[in-house]
Write an enzyme that holds these catalytic residues in place. Structure first.
Site, PDB file in Angstrom:
ATOM      1  N   ALA A 187      95.665  47.050 -34.070  1.00 59.17           N
ATOM      2  CA  ALA A 187      94.689  45.968 -33.928  1.00 59.17           C
ATOM      3  C   ALA A 187      95.418  44.681 -33.604  1.00 59.17           C
ATOM      4  CB  ALA A 187      93.894  45.805 -35.218  1.00 59.17           C
ATOM      5  N   SER A 188      94.633  43.641 -33.400  1.00 61.32           N
ATOM      6  CA  SER A 188      95.194  42.296 -33.285  1.00 61.32           C
ATOM      7  C   SER A 188      95.463  41.778 -34.695  1.00 61.32           C
ATOM      8  CB  SER A 188      94.196  41.386 -32.552  1.00 61.32           C
ATOM      9  OG  SER A 188      92.977  41.340 -33.280  1.00 61.32           O
ATOM     10  N   ASN A 210      95.003  39.810 -38.141  1.00 59.71           N
ATOM     11  CA  ASN A 210      93.886  39.527 -39.051  1.00 59.71           C
ATOM     12  C   ASN A 210      92.730  40.515 -38.967  1.00 59.71           C
ATOM     13  OD1 ASN A 210      95.284  37.272 -39.979  1.00 59.71           O
ATOM     14  ND2 ASN A 210      94.422  35.981 -38.376  1.00 59.71           N
ATOM     15  N   ALA A 211      93.037  41.754 -38.637  1.00 60.88           N
ATOM     16  CA  ALA A 211      91.987  42.776 -38.582  1.00 60.88           C
ATOM     17  C   ALA A 211      91.895  43.568 -39.881  1.00 60.88           C
ATOM     18  CB  ALA A 211      92.240  43.722 -37.411  1.00 60.88           C
ATOM     19  N   LYS A 257      94.698  45.397 -41.255  1.00 61.82           N
ATOM     20  CA  LYS A 257      95.569  46.584 -41.204  1.00 61.82           C
ATOM     21  C   LYS A 257      96.249  46.838 -42.550  1.00 61.82           C
ATOM     22  CE  LYS A 257      97.801  44.746 -37.773  1.00 61.82           C
ATOM     23  NZ  LYS A 257      96.960  43.551 -37.641  1.00 61.82           N
ATOM     24  N   ASP A 282     103.807  49.900 -42.680  1.00 58.38           N
ATOM     25  CA  ASP A 282     103.201  48.618 -42.309  1.00 58.38           C
ATOM     26  C   ASP A 282     104.078  47.944 -41.259  1.00 58.38           C
ATOM     27  OD1 ASP A 282     101.101  46.741 -42.605  1.00 58.38           O
ATOM     28  OD2 ASP A 282     102.314  45.510 -43.949  1.00 58.38           O
ATOM     29  N   GLU A 283     103.482  47.084 -40.454  1.00 61.57           N
ATOM     30  CA  GLU A 283     104.205  46.359 -39.394  1.00 61.57           C
ATOM     31  C   GLU A 283     104.911  47.345 -38.450  1.00 61.57           C
ATOM     32  OE1 GLU A 283     103.513  43.321 -39.068  1.00 61.57           O
ATOM     33  OE2 GLU A 283     102.844  42.743 -41.060  1.00 61.57           O
ATOM     34  N   GLN A 297     104.738  47.923 -35.432  1.00 59.55           N
ATOM     35  CA  GLN A 297     105.156  47.436 -34.112  1.00 59.55           C
ATOM     36  C   GLN A 297     106.659  47.185 -34.050  1.00 59.55           C
ATOM     37  OE1 GLN A 297     103.140  45.661 -36.146  1.00 59.55           O
ATOM     38  NE2 GLN A 297     103.925  43.571 -36.354  1.00 59.55           N
ATOM     39  N   CYS A 338      89.568  37.308 -28.101  1.00 54.86           N
ATOM     40  CA  CYS A 338      89.129  38.287 -27.111  1.00 54.86           C
ATOM     41  C   CYS A 338      89.962  38.101 -25.837  1.00 54.86           C
ATOM     42  CB  CYS A 338      87.640  38.120 -26.804  1.00 54.86           C
ATOM     43  SG  CYS A 338      87.226  36.543 -26.008  1.00 54.86           S
TER      44      CYS A 338
END
Length: 195
Positions: free
Chosen positions: A9-10, A12-13, A15, A87-88, A90, A182
């Site tokens: 996600a982007s 603040n979703a 996760k 977590d994290e 990416q 967006c």
């Protein structure tokens, strides 16, 4: 068969909140888990997975040279693991994503990885790129732009709140530094500043 999941996600979703809830569900049933987070992200303290709504848990740290498969195998030998949560995600390397796939395929432990898909310039992170390629299950977590549309992009802001388009890929920060937007607002600074 154990599976490799990538929840992306982007910013603040939620996760980390979802990761912590999944961990809680396993532990509540008496199952052992192993949590990991990126050493580079110490916003909430070293070795902590924390959500903006106040949930947190201790986690193992991984850096660029961490052999996740060896670490998980060692822990699994001490007592059966039901799940590994990252977590994290990416910030994982290509090799580490392959190690996560090997944990599923070779050890039979499911891996749930949570992370950003893209950076503030719309480039895939290394870990995300390989998770998108190798994960058995891909799941997008929804976030909302200020305009009400689905937020899929991460916009980096300067101290004055203006969009930043250049810089290093990784710059750790929270709401003071990034906003989920967006695609329409990401593509146009003028639209973003007008709301």
């Amino acid at each position: 068969m154990a599976k490799l999941y990538f929840y992306y996600a982007s910013m603040n979703a939620g996760k980390s909140t979802l990761l912590l809830q999944a961990d809680f569900n396993y532990r509540e049933r008496g199952m052992r888990t192993m949590l990991w987070t990126a050493a580079i992200d110490d916003r909430y303290g070293e070795g902590r997975v924390a959500s903006r709504i106040g949930l947190e848990a201790e986690a193992h740290l991984y850096g660029p040279d961490t052999d996740l498969r060896a670490q998980v195998e060692g822990e699994h030998e001490r007592g059966r693991l039901a799940c590994v949560l990252i977590d994290e995600a990416q910030f994982l390397s290509r090799d580490q994503v392959f190690q996560l796939a090997a944990i599923c395929d070779g050890i039979g432990v499911p891996v749930l990885a949570y992370g950003l898909r893209t950076d503030f310039q719309a480039n895939l992170f290394e870990g995300s790129k390989w998770l998108l390629a190798l994960a058995d299950i891909l799941s997008e977590i929804k976030a909302i732009c200020a305009c009400g549309r689905k937020a899929t992009m991460n916009m980096r802001l300067d101290a004055a709140g203006k969009p930043v388009r250049q810089g290093e890929q990784t710059e750790i920060g929270g709401n003071e530094r990034y906003v989920a937007v967006c695609r329409r607002h990401f593509m146009s600074d003028a639209l973003f500043t007008q709301g």
